[in-house]
Design an enzyme around this catalytic site. Sequence first.
Site, PDB file in Angstrom:
ATOM      1  CE  LYS A  23       1.686   2.883  -5.768  1.00 38.73           C
ATOM      2  NZ  LYS A  23       1.808   4.328  -5.992  1.00 38.73           N
TER       3      LYS A  23
ATOM      4  CD  GLN B 217       2.469   6.169  -9.120  1.00 31.21           C
ATOM      5  OE1 GLN B 217       1.659   5.652  -8.361  1.00 31.21           O
ATOM      6  NE2 GLN B 217       3.767   6.149  -8.876  1.00 31.21           N
TER       7      GLN B 217
ATOM      8  CG  ASP C 281      -0.110   8.393  -2.275  1.00 29.87           C
ATOM      9  OD1 ASP C 281       0.555   7.489  -1.750  1.00 29.87           O
ATOM     10  OD2 ASP C 281      -0.194   8.570  -3.506  1.00 29.87           O
TER      11      ASP C 281
HETATM   12  N1  GUN Z   1       5.628   8.338  -7.023  1.00 26.63           N
HETATM   13  C1  GUN Z   1       6.686   7.847  -6.347  1.00 26.63           C
HETATM   14  N2  GUN Z   1       6.310   7.387  -5.147  1.00 26.63           N
HETATM   15  C2  GUN Z   1       4.986   7.587  -5.053  1.00 26.63           C
HETATM   16  C3  GUN Z   1       4.008   7.315  -4.050  1.00 26.63           C
HETATM   17  O1  GUN Z   1       4.290   6.795  -2.960  1.00 26.63           O
HETATM   18  N3  GUN Z   1       2.747   7.677  -4.348  1.00 26.63           N
HETATM   19  C4  GUN Z   1       2.412   8.254  -5.511  1.00 26.63           C
HETATM   20  N4  GUN Z   1       1.143   8.591  -5.700  1.00 26.63           N
HETATM   21  N5  GUN Z   1       3.273   8.535  -6.469  1.00 26.63           N
HETATM   22  C5  GUN Z   1       4.554   8.191  -6.231  1.00 26.63           C
END
Ligand code: GUN
Length: 284
Positions: free
Chosen positions: A52, A96, A119
Site C-alpha cells: 500500500k 490494517q 476502507d
Molecule cells: N485486512 C484484510 N483486508 C483488508 C483491507 O482491505 N483493509 C484493511 N484495513 N485490512 C485488511
Amino acid sequence: MQIIDGKSLSKKVQLSVKAEVEKLKREKNIVPGLAVIIVGNDPASHAYVSMKEKACKAVGFYSIAHKMPESITEDEIVQIITMMNNNPHIHGILVQLPLPKHIDTTKILEVIDPKKDVDGFHAYNVGRMVTNLDSFVACTPLGVMKMFDEYNIELEGKDVVVVGASNIVGKPMASLLLNRNATVTITHIYTKDLASHTKKADIIIVGVGVVNLIKEDMVKDGAVVIDIGINRLEDGSLVGDVDFKRVAPKCSYITPVPGGVGPMTIAMLLSNTLKATKEFGENL
Ligand code: GUN
C-alpha cells in the site's frame, strides 16, 4: 474462457489516479495523504501495508505508517486515530486488520472520521452503501465491481453466490450486487450444502481462505468465477480458493491468483483516498 486481468486493470486505475493527483497539486496545491495504522508483527499484514505504501508513493500521495507493537492499548490507538482525524494533511485513514485480540475492532473503526474512512468500514459508510447512497466502499468488493464493469459483465437479474460473510468482503460485496439488481445468496461456514448453491450460480465470488474449496463439479458451464482467496502453500506459492486449473475451462470469465482481485484492492484504496481528498480536502 477469458481471464480477468486485475494486474493490468489496477495499473490503468493507478495511472488515472496519478494524473488526477498531478492536477490537484497543480490547480489546488493539495497532496492526498494516507495514514496507515498497523499493530503487531503479522508478516502478511506487513506485506500488505508495504504494498500500500509503495502504491501511494507511485501515484504521488503523501503517506505515513504508524507501526505499533502488539502490546498497544485501545486508548493509544484511539489517540493516534484522533490525531490523524485532526491532521489536515491526512485525507484517508486505514487501520490494517486483523487487530490483536485484546483490541475491540468495531470500537476502533468507529473512531475514524467517516470522511477519512477510505476502507469504508465505519458503520456510517456501511449504512450509506447498503441504502445505495454515495459512500466510501470497502476496497476489495469495490475492486470486484470495477472488474465486472470493465469486462461488461451483466449483473442485473443474475444469480450470484457470495461465499464468505465477513464485514470486510462478503457482506459489502452482497450489498453492492443487490444495489445492481442481482439475486444474491450469501453462503458461509454454517451453510448446509455449499455446492447446491454454487452449481446454480451465474456468478460465484469466493473469499474464505480455503485452498481448492471451489471444485469443478461445483460450477456450472459458462459461470463467472471471482477468487478473492489468498493462501500460501508450503512451497511458498500463492493460490486462491478455487481449483483454478480444473475450474477455469468451464468458466466464461475467471480471476487468477495472484494477479486478479489482489491488485484491485490496492488500486481502490488509491481511488478512495483520491475521492476523500477531492471531496473533503482543504486548500492549505
Ligand atoms: N485486512 C484484510 N483486508 C483488508 C483491507 O482491505 N483493509 C484493511 N484495513 N485490512 C485488511
